[in-house]
Motif scaffolding. Structure first.
Motif, mmCIF file in Angstrom:
data_model
loop_
_atom_site.group_PDB
_atom_site.id
_atom_site.type_symbol
_atom_site.label_atom_id
_atom_site.label_comp_id
_atom_site.label_asym_id
_atom_site.label_seq_id
_atom_site.Cartn_x
_atom_site.Cartn_y
_atom_site.Cartn_z
ATOM 1 N N PHE A 110 0.820 -1.252 -0.106
ATOM 2 C CA PHE A 110 0.017 -0.016 0.085
ATOM 3 C C PHE A 110 0.942 1.289 0.000
ATOM 4 C CE2 PHE A 110 0.360 -1.173 4.296
ATOM 5 C CZ PHE A 110 1.040 0.142 4.920
ATOM 6 N N PHE A 111 2.204 1.246 0.128
ATOM 7 C CA PHE A 111 3.109 2.232 0.138
ATOM 8 C C PHE A 111 4.460 2.066 -0.430
ATOM 9 C CE2 PHE A 111 6.437 4.655 2.436
ATOM 10 C CZ PHE A 111 5.822 5.894 2.261
ATOM 11 N N VAL A 112 4.723 2.725 -1.292
ATOM 12 C CA VAL A 112 6.016 2.576 -2.133
ATOM 13 C C VAL A 112 6.676 4.102 -2.065
ATOM 14 C CG1 VAL A 112 7.353 2.076 -4.152
ATOM 15 C CG2 VAL A 112 5.318 0.928 -3.406
ATOM 16 N N ALA A 113 7.990 4.270 -1.287
ATOM 17 C CA ALA A 113 8.582 5.463 -1.310
ATOM 18 C C ALA A 113 10.124 5.419 -1.645
ATOM 19 C CB ALA A 113 8.554 5.879 0.181
ATOM 20 N N ILE A 114 10.594 6.587 -1.838
ATOM 21 C CA ILE A 114 11.991 6.673 -2.355
ATOM 22 C C ILE A 114 12.669 7.432 -1.368
ATOM 23 C CG2 ILE A 114 13.634 7.286 -4.010
ATOM 24 C CD1 ILE A 114 11.462 7.179 -6.377
ATOM 25 N N GLN A 115 13.762 6.750 -1.076
ATOM 26 C CA GLN A 115 14.676 7.441 0.078
ATOM 27 C C GLN A 115 15.842 8.021 -0.470
ATOM 28 O OE1 GLN A 115 16.564 5.057 2.992
ATOM 29 N NE2 GLN A 115 17.199 6.740 4.061
ATOM 30 N N LYS A 116 15.738 9.452 -0.831
ATOM 31 C CA LYS A 116 16.999 9.896 -1.611
ATOM 32 C C LYS A 116 18.004 10.304 -0.786
ATOM 33 C CE LYS A 116 14.117 11.713 -5.213
ATOM 34 N NZ LYS A 116 14.826 11.283 -6.364
ATOM 35 N N ASP A 117 19.314 9.950 -1.391
ATOM 36 C CA ASP A 117 20.377 10.272 -0.781
ATOM 37 C C ASP A 117 20.746 11.885 -0.714
ATOM 38 O OD1 ASP A 117 23.220 10.166 0.284
ATOM 39 O OD2 ASP A 117 23.999 10.317 -1.641
ATOM 40 N N PRO A 118 20.907 12.685 0.307
ATOM 41 C CA PRO A 118 20.873 13.960 0.344
ATOM 42 C C PRO A 118 21.990 14.663 -0.434
ATOM 43 C CG PRO A 118 21.284 13.142 2.546
ATOM 44 C CD PRO A 118 21.160 11.875 1.874
ATOM 45 N N ILE A 119 23.169 13.884 -0.454
ATOM 46 C CA ILE A 119 24.375 14.195 -1.370
ATOM 47 C C ILE A 119 24.089 14.268 -2.792
ATOM 48 C CG2 ILE A 119 26.736 14.300 -1.871
ATOM 49 C CD1 ILE A 119 26.939 13.613 1.309
ATOM 50 N N GLY A 120 23.417 12.940 -3.200
ATOM 51 C CA GLY A 120 23.293 12.637 -4.545
ATOM 52 C C GLY A 120 24.218 11.558 -5.110
ATOM 53 N N PHE A 121 25.359 11.228 -4.169
ATOM 54 C CA PHE A 121 26.162 10.263 -4.681
ATOM 55 C C PHE A 121 25.806 8.578 -4.671
ATOM 56 C CE2 PHE A 121 29.304 13.576 -3.331
ATOM 57 C CZ PHE A 121 29.393 13.901 -4.530
ATOM 58 N N VAL A 122 25.054 8.174 -3.796
ATOM 59 C CA VAL A 122 24.721 6.744 -3.705
ATOM 60 C C VAL A 122 23.027 6.777 -4.298
ATOM 61 C CG1 VAL A 122 24.064 5.038 -1.963
ATOM 62 C CG2 VAL A 122 25.652 6.644 -1.392
ATOM 63 N N PRO A 123 22.786 5.666 -4.916
ATOM 64 C CA PRO A 123 21.562 5.350 -5.557
ATOM 65 C C PRO A 123 20.506 5.429 -4.467
ATOM 66 C CG PRO A 123 23.259 3.891 -6.492
ATOM 67 C CD PRO A 123 23.879 4.713 -5.273
ATOM 68 N N ASP A 124 19.242 5.777 -4.902
ATOM 69 C CA ASP A 124 18.164 5.907 -4.197
ATOM 70 C C ASP A 124 17.717 4.445 -3.403
ATOM 71 O OD1 ASP A 124 18.155 8.627 -4.669
ATOM 72 O OD2 ASP A 124 16.633 8.256 -6.302
ATOM 73 N N ASN A 125 17.243 4.344 -2.272
ATOM 74 C CA ASN A 125 16.743 3.158 -1.538
ATOM 75 C C ASN A 125 15.187 3.276 -1.857
ATOM 76 O OD1 ASN A 125 19.096 2.426 -0.838
ATOM 77 N ND2 ASN A 125 18.972 3.363 1.481
ATOM 78 N N LEU A 126 14.666 1.879 -2.105
ATOM 79 C CA LEU A 126 13.137 1.942 -2.356
ATOM 80 C C LEU A 126 12.488 1.329 -1.117
ATOM 81 C CD1 LEU A 126 10.995 2.303 -4.362
ATOM 82 C CD2 LEU A 126 11.272 -0.157 -4.846
ATOM 83 N N TRP A 127 11.477 2.008 -0.279
ATOM 84 C CA TRP A 127 10.835 1.382 0.773
ATOM 85 C C TRP A 127 9.413 0.889 0.244
ATOM 86 C CZ3 TRP A 127 12.684 0.885 5.941
ATOM 87 C CH2 TRP A 127 13.904 1.606 6.011
#
Length: 196
Positions: A110-127
């Motif tokens: 029921f919920f899909v979200a993206i955890q973005k890296d604040p700096i932008g060097f690491v690929p985003d995590n998917l929750w």
């Protein structure tokens, strides 16, 4: 049925009240409470691609049905028979694909979200958050999983609690009791990520 009250003058959101004997309404209200925790506390960016897939399949099926209706109106039945056969077959094919999609792809998510890296060097995590509440059962099963954007490794944790832990005797969802449980489950997945 879930009832939400909101005071439009002050923007105050009142607690959500549900019929505590309606399992579907209780599950949906608890899902909303979990979504609120994950979006407001952790500021994750919600990803709607899972819902968009379902809407695409439904949209195509409805479009085919509307085309069949229009074709039959312009060219009455004996003439429109071959087009109607094709449209009906296509409609039921897409309904079958929709059933497969909700069963094997959505799986109660029921919920899909993206955890973005604040700096932008690491690929985003998917929750992803999924839940289950069986009919005539009081056990709310919440599964939270995170996919590491860098390695593709998936970690998940499950929480099983009685709905009585989150709803009072009047049917109000107690968000202050939902939040610590979700936070604890989230923290366990984050600490697993740091350990590895």
């Amino acid at each position: 049925m879930v009832k939400r009250k909101k005071d439009s003058r002050q923007g105050i959101k009142f607690p959500v009240k549900v019929n505590k004997w309606d399992g579907s309404a209780v599950k949906n209200a608890l899902d909303d409470a979990v979504t609120d925790v994950l979006t407001k506390k952790y500021s994750y960016e919600v990803n709607y691609s899972l819902i968009d897939g379902r809407l695409l399949l439904c949209g195509i099926a409805v479009g085919v049905a509307m085309f069949a209706l229009l074709w039959d109106w312009l060219y009455p039945f004996p003439i429109s028979r071959p087009v109607l056969i094709i449209c009906v077959s296509t409609y039921f094919t897409f309904m079958g694909l929709l059933s497969l999609y909700t069963t094997y792809r959505e799986r109660g998510i029921f919920f899909v979200a993206i955890q973005k890296d604040p700096i932008g060097f690491v690929p985003d995590n998917l929750w992803e958050a999924s839940s289950m509440l069986k009919k005539y059962d009081d056990k709310y099963n919440l599964t939270l999983s995170v996919t590491n954007g860098k390695t593709g490794h998936v970690r998940s944790g499950t929480l099983v609690r009685s709905v009585a832990n989150f709803i009072d005797e009047n049917g109000y969802i107690l968000n202050d009791l939902v939040e610590p449980e979700v936070t604890k489950l989230h923290a366990s997945l984050v600490s697993d990520k740091k350990d590895k």
